[in-house]
Design a protein around this motif. Structure first.
Motif, PDB file in Angstrom:
ATOM      1  N   SER A   5       0.829  -1.208   0.000  1.00  0.00           N
ATOM      2  CA  SER A   5       0.000   0.000   0.000  1.00  0.00           C
ATOM      3  C   SER A   5       0.860   1.252   0.000  1.00  0.00           C
ATOM      4  O   SER A   5       0.550   2.220  -0.696  1.00  0.00           O
ATOM      5  CB  SER A   5      -0.933   0.007   1.209  1.00  0.00           C
ATOM      6  OG  SER A   5      -1.841  -1.060   1.147  1.00  0.00           O
ATOM      7  N   ALA A  56      -0.317  -1.158  -6.320  1.00  0.00           N
ATOM      8  CA  ALA A  56      -0.342  -1.879  -5.043  1.00  0.00           C
ATOM      9  C   ALA A  56      -0.910  -3.284  -5.238  1.00  0.00           C
ATOM     10  O   ALA A  56      -0.389  -4.258  -4.685  1.00  0.00           O
ATOM     11  CB  ALA A  56      -1.167  -1.105  -4.018  1.00  0.00           C
ATOM     12  N   ILE A  67      -7.182  -3.356  -1.056  1.00  0.00           N
ATOM     13  CA  ILE A  67      -5.939  -2.581  -1.144  1.00  0.00           C
ATOM     14  C   ILE A  67      -6.182  -1.269  -1.883  1.00  0.00           C
ATOM     15  O   ILE A  67      -5.699  -0.215  -1.475  1.00  0.00           O
ATOM     16  CB  ILE A  67      -4.838  -3.412  -1.820  1.00  0.00           C
ATOM     17  CG1 ILE A  67      -4.404  -4.529  -0.886  1.00  0.00           C
ATOM     18  CG2 ILE A  67      -3.645  -2.559  -2.205  1.00  0.00           C
ATOM     19  CD1 ILE A  67      -3.407  -5.466  -1.467  1.00  0.00           C
ATOM     20  N   CYS A  70      -7.991   1.201   0.325  1.00  0.00           N
ATOM     21  CA  CYS A  70      -7.055   1.732   1.323  1.00  0.00           C
ATOM     22  C   CYS A  70      -6.124   2.773   0.708  1.00  0.00           C
ATOM     23  O   CYS A  70      -5.898   3.838   1.292  1.00  0.00           O
ATOM     24  CB  CYS A  70      -6.243   0.601   1.948  1.00  0.00           C
ATOM     25  SG  CYS A  70      -7.197  -0.481   3.016  1.00  0.00           S
ATOM     26  N   VAL A  71      -5.597   2.466  -0.474  1.00  0.00           N
ATOM     27  CA  VAL A  71      -4.687   3.403  -1.145  1.00  0.00           C
ATOM     28  C   VAL A  71      -5.425   4.704  -1.473  1.00  0.00           C
ATOM     29  O   VAL A  71      -4.930   5.801  -1.207  1.00  0.00           O
ATOM     30  CB  VAL A  71      -4.079   2.770  -2.412  1.00  0.00           C
ATOM     31  CG1 VAL A  71      -3.390   3.803  -3.269  1.00  0.00           C
ATOM     32  CG2 VAL A  71      -3.100   1.672  -2.029  1.00  0.00           C
TER      33      VAL A  71
END
Length: 123
Positions: A5, A56, A67, A70-71
């Motif tokens: 990440s 990522a 992911i 989150c990024v």
């Protein structure tokens, strides 16, 4: 997962910077007014969230949507905090929309990244 990440956030931030430079060059050469600058900056942020989620997920090779979200979310937080510190402005009506769009495009980038990294057998 955190390492991938962080790499995605770094690559996504670089994509934001490059796309912002390209947009600044376009605005300099053309006769657009200032109202075009905010939508162009939102597009650049979305490009960065997509690219960050993509890279990522390419590195992690699984859980692309999580992911990517989150990024996109962390990139949103970083951009928002930096813009609040630098400009001294506040949270606008555009801020929640930017959060949703960056998270969605990060997730899309993550999905694309996982699907690109998966090996497929051709029949």
């Amino acid at each position: 997962m955190v390492r991938y990440s962080a790499i995605g956030i770094a690559i996504g931030s670089a994509a934001v910077i490059v796309s912002m430079l390209i947009c600044a060059f376009i605005l300099t050469l053309s006769d657009f007014n200032e109202t075009v600058a905010e939508p162009m900056s939102n597009i650049c942020l979305c490009i960065g969230a997509f690219v960050g989620g993509l890279f990522a997920a390419l590195l992690h090779k699984s859980k692309g949507m999580i992911i990517g979200i989150c990024v996109g979310f962390i990139m949103f937080l970083i951009i928002t905090v930096v813009s609040l510190i630098v400009s001294g402005g506040g949270i606008t009506l555009n801020t929640p929309l930017r959060l949703v769009i960056m998270s969605i495009l990060g997730a899309v980038g993550g999905i694309v990244g996982v699907n690109r990294s998966a090996k497929r057998k051709m029949i």
